[in-house]
Design an enzyme around this catalytic site. Structure first.
Site, mmCIF file in Angstrom:
data_model
loop_
_atom_site.group_PDB
_atom_site.id
_atom_site.type_symbol
_atom_site.label_atom_id
_atom_site.label_comp_id
_atom_site.label_asym_id
_atom_site.label_seq_id
_atom_site.Cartn_x
_atom_site.Cartn_y
_atom_site.Cartn_z
ATOM 1 N N ASP A 1 0.859 -1.191 0.000
ATOM 2 C CA ASP A 1 0.000 0.000 0.000
ATOM 3 C C ASP A 1 0.895 1.241 0.000
ATOM 4 O O ASP A 1 2.116 1.145 0.206
ATOM 5 C CB ASP A 1 -0.877 -0.041 1.259
ATOM 6 C CG ASP A 1 -1.945 1.019 1.248
ATOM 7 O OD1 ASP A 1 -2.282 1.526 0.170
ATOM 8 O OD2 ASP A 1 -2.454 1.346 2.341
ATOM 9 N N ASP B 1 -8.998 3.674 -2.119
ATOM 10 C CA ASP B 1 -10.009 4.084 -1.134
ATOM 11 C C ASP B 1 -11.288 4.598 -1.779
ATOM 12 O O ASP B 1 -11.509 5.813 -1.881
ATOM 13 C CB ASP B 1 -9.411 5.147 -0.212
ATOM 14 C CG ASP B 1 -8.263 4.581 0.609
ATOM 15 O OD1 ASP B 1 -8.151 3.343 0.689
ATOM 16 O OD2 ASP B 1 -7.490 5.369 1.163
ATOM 17 N N GLU C 1 2.619 4.771 -4.102
ATOM 18 C CA GLU C 1 2.610 5.704 -5.258
ATOM 19 C C GLU C 1 3.986 6.319 -5.487
ATOM 20 O O GLU C 1 4.299 6.570 -6.666
ATOM 21 C CB GLU C 1 1.550 6.796 -5.034
ATOM 22 C CG GLU C 1 0.126 6.280 -5.098
ATOM 23 C CD GLU C 1 -0.263 5.411 -3.912
ATOM 24 O OE1 GLU C 1 0.294 5.622 -2.816
ATOM 25 O OE2 GLU C 1 -1.093 4.513 -4.074
#
Ligand SMILES: OC[C@H]1O[C@H](O[C@H]2[C@H](O)[C@@H](O)[C@@H](O[C@H]3[C@H](O)[C@@H](O)[C@@H](O)O[C@@H]3CO)O[C@@H]2CO)[C@H](O)[C@@H](O)[C@@H]1O
Length: 752
Positions: free
Chosen positions: A377, A455, A380
């Site tokens: 997670d 999300d 990015e």
């Protein structure tokens, strides 16, 4: 006027140089530059060697013409613009106004707009068809709602499919800088794509249809390898299940309530102060014992691992990273520090092979303790409290010994992290298929990890958005994708959860996940009705497991998506071109979810042919729209005439019991065909021939049913021994033959 080397054709004018490589009959690489530089491919391109086809080159008056068996490519000698034509000389795609332009800020390519539809672009909100949209690619941790196509989300797939009534092609811009695509918003005459840095290096991929374009695109960027079977099961997550007693309680409840589930996720709170590769000793006092008990109940465990390493010299991962110089540096060459979950943290430079090895090894103890999969997670990479939500663009990475600025590394950072994790697994358990889940990605990610769409929210809009988004991700080469079921942020409620689970069991990756502070989101948290309906649909997913695994097999061979837009299967039917709220679960099943509140009916489009309502068996003539009943416990499902579905007995978890038989459901039709794959579902033995491939087909005429069950390959001898045939909606079968032998309807089966 042009130069030809063994690998490329080079054409120049005063300002530009164009290099063209013929990589296949239908695959052309175009690289245009305004300075002397070498073409750079990103991590997206897997293929290193090509079967170069025969092609000819002619130097014509105004252009250079390159001809393969399927394509003609014309390079205008004057402005180096490129046109792609089919064998008969019809234009498929052509540059507009000189094609490639360079400026201080970007490089871009203009094309004439002759397409009716554009698909692909991976994880983007909005409709399936992106014609008229402007999109950008820059991996972003976007917590606010994801409704508009323009939103930057977590993943970047600079790939699109252009289509009109005459031609279908794909373009992959192999550039990892922030890229942009204007698909007819600025003008109705042209579209353009480009990037804020890097090269104009793109692949033109022609195809008979979308299927062939996707196949050719994944020929370049790679296909998934077969996942372990357990990750096709139902998965339950929460930010966070803690302490360990709660984890066990959730697991036990699945078993007590007879709701199949294979995987439990541990989110960031299992760690000690969010330090990756640690356990919180207070809340997970005896994690090994917990893992043992979960194993005994048939659960697999996936833990989250973020890239941010807490800045704390007493913490071994940070200390080692600093001592070895493994973290990303700022422009002055000093280790960059950004704020994420653990507070101040540093970010491993996954572009370096040595760093990837080190990171992979950090999983060793976890995996040996019984962790089955890793969830990457915040990759990015996300950084809190900065306006850009990430690290500075001038931070420094090292790739193959060369400095690379973050603005180039950003979009591919997650792929390198996923590669580090997957390779670590493969070293630690060489004959077990790894499972890595990722939030961020660039094209080619399918080779390393499954993805989920970040999300989302507990909103009907996001249930709807899941469909076009996952379909476009599938068309962009990543078949293994899913959304947080029930929505991540916000309180889900009973009806929404029911409608979401009904749809999600037909998505490739099935995981319920919810945010801290929201209402519980286990199937039983919404009362008995939701619990019963969830059980029914999750069991159906387990029943259809052989069918689903067969779709994964096809994805591994051809790159085809598992969740397919109708246009993928029925491209000639123009009614399908814009449909975004129905999808095909493989070739066999049309799924039309209800995604609005208080609806008990919905409109469904059925393409040509006869379709059978999965629930009632009622036949419908296709190329028509129908209003169909969909009370709360029903999701409209249709099977095409001649369709074949493969089913097994549902289990509490995959591998609970040895499978004795599979049922082959044959839907009424004149003929049907199905490819069935089988192996042990966990090892790489299939690469040594330990697998089975069966070709199942039938012909039905005047009451006579002729079934063929061919063993294309028979190398796995521990598989299912009995295949039982069930006939759906036939009312006049008089005689059945299997492989030429007469059988009774009641004992219509084959023993291997
Ligand atoms: O591991 C926990 C979860 O982490 C991810 O979600 C988080 C997201 O990445 C963060 O950006 C953050 O969102 C905050 C937001 O950025 C901030 O502006 C403020 O509005 O507060 C938000 C909430 O703290 O938090 C998200 C978690 O709530 C990941 O996507 C989840 O799947 C993980 O469960």
């Amino acid at each position: 006027m042009y130069q030809k080397t063994s690998e490329k054709i080079v054409v120049r004018n005063e300002v530009k140089k164009l290099e063209l490589r013929v990589l296949g009959d239908k695959i052309i690489n175009v690289f245009v530059s305004n300075k002397e530089e070498k073409r750079k491919d990103t991590i997206a391109i897997e293929r290193k060697e090509y079967d170069i086809p025969e092609f000819s080159i002619s130097d014509e008056l105004e252009s250079i013409l390159i001809e393969t068996n399927s394509l003609k490519v014309k390079i205008n000698k004057n402005d180096l613009s490129v046109s792609f034509l089919d064998k008969n000389g019809n234009i498929i795609n052509e540059d507009y106004n000189g094609g490639v332009k360079f400026s201080e800020t970007d490089v871009r390519c203009y094309k004439k707009l002759r397409e009716d539809h554009f698909y692909g672009f991976g994880e983007k909100a909005g409709y399936l068809d992106k014609k008229g949209e402007r999109l950008e690619m820059w991996n972003t941790d976007e917590f606010m709602t994801h409704n508009q196509t323009t939103k930057l989300l977590y993943e970047s797939y600079p790939f699109f499919i252009g289509m009109n009534d005459y031609h279908t092609y794909g373009i992959f811009l192999d550039n990892s800088f922030r890229s942009f695509f204007d698909m007819g918003q600025e003008s109705q005459e042209y579209y353009f794509f480009g990037a804020y840095g890097g090269q104009m290096n793109y692949y033109f991929i022609y195809g008979e249809d979308i299927k062939e374009v996707v196949e050719n695109y994944t020929y370049l960027t790679g296909r998934i390898s077969l996942p372990p079977l357990w990750v096709l099961g139902n998965q339950q997550s929460r930010y966070s299940y803690t302490p360990q007693e709660r984890v066990l309680e959730v697991a036990k409840t699945f078993r007590e309530k007879d709701i199949p589930c294979d995987v439990i996720y541990l989110d960031i709170d299992y760690m000690e102060g969010y330090r990756v590769f640690t356990w919180n000793k207070e809340t997970f006092k005896n994690h090994k014992e917990m893992l043992k008990q979960l194993k005994e109940m048939g659960f697999k465990v996936v833990t989250i691992v973020d890239p941010g390493v807490k800045r704390d010299y007493d913490y071994h991962v940070y200390r080692e990273g600093i001592e070895k110089g493994y973290f990303v540096k700022d422009k002055y060459g000093i280790t960059y520090v950004g704020k994420v979950w653990p507070g101040e943290a540093c970010f491993p430079d996954f572009l370096q092979e040595e760093v990837r090895y080190w990171w992979g090894e950090k999983h060793r103890e976890f995996i040996n303790d019984g962790i089955d999969g890793i969830w990457n997670d915040m990759n990015e990479p996300a950084v809190f409290e900065t306006p850009t939500k990430t690290m500075p663009e001038d931070n420094i990475h090292i790739l193959d010994g060369e400095k690379v600025l973050h603005k180039e590394a950003h979009n591919v950072y997650a792929n390198y992290m996923a590669m580090a994790t997957r390779d670590g697994f493969l070293r630690i358990r060489p004959n077990e298929r790894p499972f890595v889940l990722t939030r961020a990605a660039f094209s080619g990610i399918q080779r390393y990890a499954a993805m989920w769409t970040g999300d989302n929210r507990s909103l009907y809009e996001h249930l709807l958005m899941m469909m076009p988004m996952l379909m476009n991700i599938g068309l962009s080469g990543q078949p293994f994708a899913g959304a947080d079921v029930g929505g991540f942020e916000g309180d889900c409620h009973e009806e929404l959860f029911i409608r979401w689970i009904e749809a999600a069991v037909f998505t490739p990756f099935l995981r319920v996940h919810s945010a801290i502070g929201t209402k519980d989101q286990e199937p039983w948290s919404f009362g008995k009705r939701a619990e019963d309906i969830s059980r029914k649909y999750i069991k159906m997913r387990y029943e259809l497991l052989p069918y689903l695994y067969d779709l994964f097999y096809i994805a591994s061979q051809k790159g085809y998506p598992i969740m397919r837009p109708l246009v993928f299967e029925y491209q000639k039917d123009e009614n399908t071109h814009k449909i975004y709220d129905e999808f095909m679960f493989g070739e066999g099943l049309l799924v039309a979810p209800v995604y609005l509140p208080s609806k008990e009916r919905r409109e469904v489009y059925l393409p040509e042919g006869i379709w059978y309502d999965y629930w009632t068996g009622k036949g419908f003539k296709g190329k028509n729209y129908y209003l169909v009943d969909a009370p709360i416990e029903v999701i409209p499902l249709f099977v095409k005439e001649g369709g074949i579905l493969l089913k097994q007995q549902p289990q509490s978890f995959i591998g609970e019991k040895k499978l004795e038989e599979l049922t082959v459901e044959i839907y009424k039709g004149k003929e049907g065909h199905y490819l069935h794959y089988e192996d042990d579902g966990k090892s790489f033995d299939y690469t040594k021939g330990v697998y089975n491939l069966f070709d199942i087909s039938f012909c039905y005429k005047e009451g006579r049913m002729d079934i063929k069950f061919d063993k294309i390959h028979f190398g796995y001898h521990k598989g299912v021994k009995k295949y039982k045939f069930i006939f759906k909606n036939f009312d006049d079968i008089k005689e059945i033959k299997i492989n030429g032998e007469k059988v009774e309807k009641e004992s219509c089966e084959i023993e291997l």
